[in-house]
Design a protein around this motif. Structure first.
Motif, PDB file in Angstrom:
ATOM      1  N   LYS A  17      -2.235   1.305  -2.204  1.00 52.99           N
ATOM      2  CA  LYS A  17      -1.898  -0.113  -2.369  1.00 52.99           C
ATOM      3  C   LYS A  17      -3.153  -0.979  -2.444  1.00 52.99           C
ATOM      4  O   LYS A  17      -3.279  -1.826  -3.327  1.00 52.99           O
ATOM      5  CB  LYS A  17      -1.032  -0.590  -1.192  1.00 52.99           C
ATOM      6  CG  LYS A  17       0.230   0.218  -0.984  1.00 52.99           C
ATOM      7  CD  LYS A  17       1.050  -0.309   0.169  1.00 52.99           C
ATOM      8  CE  LYS A  17       0.365  -0.236   1.523  1.00 52.99           C
ATOM      9  NZ  LYS A  17       0.182   1.125   2.029  1.00 52.99           N
ATOM     10  N   SER A  18      -4.059  -0.759  -1.514  1.00 51.57           N
ATOM     11  CA  SER A  18      -5.263  -1.593  -1.513  1.00 51.57           C
ATOM     12  C   SER A  18      -6.120  -1.308  -2.735  1.00 51.57           C
ATOM     13  O   SER A  18      -6.756  -2.212  -3.284  1.00 51.57           O
ATOM     14  CB  SER A  18      -6.078  -1.343  -0.253  1.00 51.57           C
ATOM     15  OG  SER A  18      -5.344  -1.731   0.871  1.00 51.57           O
ATOM     16  N   THR A  19      -6.150  -0.057  -3.137  1.00 53.58           N
ATOM     17  CA  THR A  19      -6.908   0.278  -4.340  1.00 53.58           C
ATOM     18  C   THR A  19      -6.336  -0.477  -5.533  1.00 53.58           C
ATOM     19  O   THR A  19      -7.083  -1.039  -6.345  1.00 53.58           O
ATOM     20  CB  THR A  19      -6.861   1.797  -4.590  1.00 53.58           C
ATOM     21  OG1 THR A  19      -7.275   2.465  -3.398  1.00 53.58           O
ATOM     22  CG2 THR A  19      -7.760   2.185  -5.746  1.00 53.58           C
ATOM     23  N   ALA A  55      -2.208 -10.772  -1.693  1.00 56.99           N
ATOM     24  CA  ALA A  55      -2.396 -10.717  -0.240  1.00 56.99           C
ATOM     25  C   ALA A  55      -2.151  -9.299   0.244  1.00 56.99           C
ATOM     26  O   ALA A  55      -1.056  -8.772   0.133  1.00 56.99           O
ATOM     27  CB  ALA A  55      -1.447 -11.686   0.446  1.00 56.99           C
ATOM     28  N   ASP A  56      -3.203  -8.684   0.792  1.00 58.77           N
ATOM     29  CA  ASP A  56      -3.115  -7.283   1.203  1.00 58.77           C
ATOM     30  C   ASP A  56      -2.937  -7.198   2.717  1.00 58.77           C
ATOM     31  O   ASP A  56      -3.806  -7.627   3.477  1.00 58.77           O
ATOM     32  CB  ASP A  56      -4.396  -6.561   0.774  1.00 58.77           C
ATOM     33  CG  ASP A  56      -4.273  -5.050   0.876  1.00 58.77           C
ATOM     34  OD1 ASP A  56      -3.231  -4.565   1.368  1.00 58.77           O
ATOM     35  OD2 ASP A  56      -5.218  -4.360   0.456  1.00 58.77           O
ATOM     36  N   GLU A  57      -1.818  -6.646   3.161  1.00 60.03           N
ATOM     37  CA  GLU A  57      -1.549  -6.463   4.598  1.00 60.03           C
ATOM     38  C   GLU A  57      -1.861  -7.736   5.376  1.00 60.03           C
ATOM     39  O   GLU A  57      -2.612  -7.733   6.345  1.00 60.03           O
ATOM     40  CB  GLU A  57      -2.380  -5.301   5.159  1.00 60.03           C
ATOM     41  CG  GLU A  57      -2.126  -3.964   4.499  1.00 60.03           C
ATOM     42  CD  GLU A  57      -0.790  -3.323   4.851  1.00 60.03           C
ATOM     43  OE1 GLU A  57       0.006  -3.959   5.573  1.00 60.03           O
ATOM     44  OE2 GLU A  57      -0.534  -2.206   4.382  1.00 60.03           O
ATOM     45  N   PRO A  68      -7.900 -10.167   1.483  1.00 58.83           N
ATOM     46  CA  PRO A  68      -8.111  -8.730   1.630  1.00 58.83           C
ATOM     47  C   PRO A  68      -7.461  -8.159   2.885  1.00 58.83           C
ATOM     48  O   PRO A  68      -7.177  -8.899   3.826  1.00 58.83           O
ATOM     49  CB  PRO A  68      -9.624  -8.586   1.698  1.00 58.83           C
ATOM     50  CG  PRO A  68     -10.129  -9.912   2.081  1.00 58.83           C
ATOM     51  CD  PRO A  68      -9.125 -10.940   1.704  1.00 58.83           C
ATOM     52  N   GLN A  69      -7.261  -6.869   2.850  1.00 62.80           N
ATOM     53  CA  GLN A  69      -6.778  -6.169   4.041  1.00 62.80           C
ATOM     54  C   GLN A  69      -7.829  -6.332   5.136  1.00 62.80           C
ATOM     55  O   GLN A  69      -9.021  -6.321   4.874  1.00 62.80           O
ATOM     56  CB  GLN A  69      -6.568  -4.696   3.724  1.00 62.80           C
ATOM     57  CG  GLN A  69      -6.062  -3.896   4.898  1.00 62.80           C
ATOM     58  CD  GLN A  69      -5.488  -2.556   4.466  1.00 62.80           C
ATOM     59  OE1 GLN A  69      -5.582  -2.179   3.318  1.00 62.80           O
ATOM     60  NE2 GLN A  69      -4.869  -1.857   5.395  1.00 62.80           N
ATOM     61  N   GLY A  70      -7.361  -6.486   6.369  1.00 63.69           N
ATOM     62  CA  GLY A  70      -8.311  -6.683   7.464  1.00 63.69           C
ATOM     63  C   GLY A  70      -8.987  -8.022   7.338  1.00 63.69           C
ATOM     64  O   GLY A  70     -10.155  -8.172   7.659  1.00 63.69           O
TER      65      GLY A  70
HETATM   66 MG   LIG Z   1      -4.520  -0.852   2.273  1.00 65.16          MG
END
Ligand SMILES: [Mg+2]
Ligand SMILES: Nc1ncnc2c1ncn2[C@@H]1O[C@H](COP(=O)(O)OP(=O)(O)OP(=O)(O)O)[C@@H](O)[C@H]1O
Ligand code: SF4
Lengths: 359, 327
Positions: free
Chosen positions: B47-49, B180-182, B101-103
């Motif tokens: 997903k993040s990729t 929007a990632d996580e 981003p994630q995190g």
């Molecule tokens: Mg991810």
């Protein structure tokens, strides 16, 4: 409003800032306390350690006297002379009393560190003060220059980590960093000084000159300072370069860097405000650490380049077991190093808003 | 109306010493204007990729392999994202295309004040200082944050507040698309719900399109209009939230829905086994190692993502016409 907690969130942020300032102040006070304590500990260790070195300065002193007068004395006379000097130097007191007297004079007597044994009645303080500008000048300038150049270069090769040139720079820096400073100094002396004859490689200034405020003297002083400083800079600078490169690379992997790029900031802004700015903080700490670790390198350089600094003074005093002078040199070196470290450490909160309970 | 973002055959992978390991495999996806599209899948499914590939923020060893992405803005401008040079891309980012981003709790620079981090982008995109400040304050208000927070450093804020600052920053230029990632992963349930409500509010207020990436079906159920279910780097199923939650077609979606803890607190049914990593994606249908309905051809042939009527898509041999007619 969906979140009541957020109304108070602003308050707590403001309180957080006030608390932050308070904590920075406490940090400064604590840091200064540590500074004083370290200074005292260093003086104490130096005092006792040098007295444990075998060899009696009195015999050496006596030898000097004998040579000066050109005749032999009988044993009784020698005994009397030694006793006389032991008295002057307070060497018959028990060690703890000597130590307390030493501290008392040093603190209350306006840095009275006692007379030099071998250059009696010259005060060691004066000997040290006369030599100190050489050491401080060469040391501070070369470390600072090395730091500035190394930090800039390291940031650049870290930023361009994948380029060929960067990789080459890493190899070169690594080689230079592991080379002992005396080898670099000797190399410079031999090649630049004697084989290519580009720059003078010995002495503080040209032999026929006298210290005075003339251009001739000053330029001679400066050209004589280039090689000693360069020796120091090459080795220390290579270390700073590698350190900064590693810091940059680790910062480049941080989430906030991705975010900065996602924001559409120009590469220059990303480099300046997000990567360099952040990598700089630990790099300043590294400066503080290196300051302490490289002073001995400067001493070696002084000896190799025949500069009348603290390093040469120390070596001379060591040969003669001149405790007082040795102590004074160590004391002033430690004082200089600790003070520089203190300045760096106190500057850190200015750079890093997060610094709090770390001292 | 054409989709805001049209992704075709997007593949991305990891550059190894000799070869590239594919992580995301020929993803086709249309992100419709104004929708909230959820991309959901287990951890590690890519997903993040996918998100970073869309943003063109892949960093080595991640590499883009193939595909195309077309962004069609309301003003009529069309951009081929994968062909844009970096400088044009920079113009596009934040103005039209923003990314959480994630995190993202760690996405703020710890040594710069919030104000600097929110306004620097706006200023670089051509706004004056005052205008940038005004926009930042307005954006903070959208996520219920006090303007005076601008004076803080990130470490002075809670995780939820930092996350809100990131959202505010991401919407401050009123972009057409927000990825929007996580977004809510590290937050407690209450904050999570508030944040999602705020995000939905932003969509309504700005008319933005949101691609929300999560491994949490609950998040999707709460906020998304449509869902793309991802498995091992491929889209398994695509449809409205209602359709997918009510009657999932793909066996993997069925498993995922089954894996959501229900009101009673007990899991109806979990997914057996583990998701494969990119280094050992199975041949054929990548889900065949865990699929309860596996048939022979699943091991040999990769099912294509095919329309199943009513705007639903599924990539499963069970729904291919010839299989359906045999049954
Ligand atoms: Mg991810
Ligand atoms: N930079 C990288 N280096 C090594 N492996 C990577 C890298 N980026 C992604 N991967 C691998 O690619 C796969 C997909 O990663 P990705 O982050 O896209 O998954 P994800 O679906 O976002 O997972 P999560 O839900 O945990 O965030 C994972 O197996 C991960 O290990
Ligand atoms: S294609 Fe086969 S293995 Fe894959 S999900 Fe469908 S039935 Fe299962």
């Amino acid at each position: 409003m969906t979140a009541n907690s957020d109304a108070s969130a602003g308050d707590s942020a403001a309180e957080g800032q006030a608390a932050g300032r308070r904590e920075v102040f406490q940090y400064a006070v604590r840091r200064f306390g540590v500074y004083l304590f370290t200074l005292w500990a260093a003086i104490t260790v130096a005092f006792f350690v040098f007295r444990l070195v075998p060899g009696d300065p009195m015999n050496i002193l006596l030898g000097n006297l004998t040579r000066a007068e050109g005749r032999q004395r009988d044993a009784a006379a020698e005994e009397a002379i030694i006793a006389h000097y032991r008295e002057i130097f307070g060497m018959d007191d028990p060690l703890p009393l000597q130590y307390i007297n030493y501290l008392r004079k040093a603190i209350l007597g306006g840095l009275d560190l006692g007379p030099s044994f071998v250059e009696y009645p010259a005060q060691t303080k004066d000997l040290v003060f006369r030599r100190m500008p050489w050491t401080i000048g060469i040391f501070t300038t070369s470390v600072l220059l090395a730091w500035i150049v190394g930090t800039g270069l390291g940031a650049l090769i870290g930023w361009l980590q994948r380029s060929r040139l960067s990789q080459l720079a890493v190899v070169i820096s690594t080689l230079l960093q592991i080379t002992p400073v005396y080898l670099v100094a000797l190399g410079l002396i031999i090649y630049v000084g004697y084989i290519w004859r580009i720059l003078p490689a010995g002495g503080p200034y040209a032999r026929h000159l006298q210290p005075e405020w003339t251009w001739e003297f000053i330029s001679s002083l400066l050209t004589h300072a280039i090689l000693p400083m360069l020796s120091n800079m090459i080795v220390i600078g290579a270390g700073f370069t590698l350190g900064m490169r590693a810091l940059m690379i680790s910062v480049l992997g941080e989430d906030y860097l991705t975010f900065a790029r996602a924001k559409g900031l120009s590469p220059f802004t990303v480099l300046k405000d997000y990567a360099f700015r952040n990598a700089l903080i630990p790099q300043v700490t590294a400066l503080a650490i290196i300051v302490g670790a490289t002073l001995n390198g400067t001493f070696i350089i002084e000896i190799l380049f025949q500069l009348p600094g603290l390093g040469t003074l120390f070596v001379q005093a060591m040969g003669l077991r001149d405790f007082n002078t040795m102590q004074a040199v160590v004391l002033f070196s430690i004082f200089a190093v600790l003070t520089l470290t203190l300045i760096v450490d106190l500057a850190l909160p200015l750079l890093d808003p997060r610094i709090r309970r770390t001292a | 109306m054409p989709a805001l973002l049209e992704i075709r055959g997007l593949s991305a992978g990891l550059q190894g010493r000799r070869s590239i390991t594919q992580v995301v495999s020929s993803v086709d996806l249309d992100v419709q204007r104004g929708e909230i599209l959820g991309v959901v899948g287990e951890s590690g499914c890519g997903k993040s990729t996918l998100a970073t590939a869309i943003m063109r923020l892949l960093v080595p060893p991640q590499v883009l392999q193939s595909g195309s992405m077309t962004l069609r803005l309301k003003d009529g401008n069309t951009y081929e994202l994968l062909e844009l040079p970096e400088t044009d891309l920079r113009q596009l980012r934040w103005r039209h295309l923003s990314y959480i981003p994630q995190g993202s709790m760690n996405s703020l620079n710890p040594v710069l004040r919030i104000e600097r981090q929110m306004t620097d982008t706006l200023i670089q995109h051509g706004l004056s200082r005052e205008e940038a400040l005004k926009r930042s304050i307005a954006a903070l208000e959208m996520v219920n944050l006090e303007p005076r927070l601008l004076d803080s450093y990130p470490h002075e804020l809670s995780g939820g507040m930092r996350q809100r600052v990131i959202i505010a920053a991401a919407v401050s230029m009123r972009p057409a698309l927000i990825v929007a990632d996580e977004l809510t992963t590290a937050l407690d349930v209450v904050t999570q719900r508030q944040l999602l409500q705020e995000l939905a509010g932003i969509r309504d207020e700005l008319g933005a399109t949101i691609l929300i990436i999560t491994h949490d079906m609950g998040v999707v159920a709460q906020i998304a209009d449509r869902v793309a279910v991802m498995y091992a780097g491929k889209i398994a199923e695509l449809g409205t939230v209602n359709d997918i939650f009510e009657s999932p077609l793909h066996p993997y979606s069925q498993g995922l829905i089954g894996a959501i803890p229900r009101a009673g607190g007990h899991r109806v049914e979990g997914l057996p086994g583990e998701a494969p990593s990119p280094w050992n994606y199975p041949a054929g249908c990548r889900f065949h190692t865990r699929c309860p309905h596996v048939i022979d051809r699943c091991r040999a042939q990769t099912p294509a993502l095919l329309p199943q009527g009513d705007g639903r898509w599924a990539a499963c041999h069970l729904y291919e016409p010839e299989v359906l007619s045999n049954a």
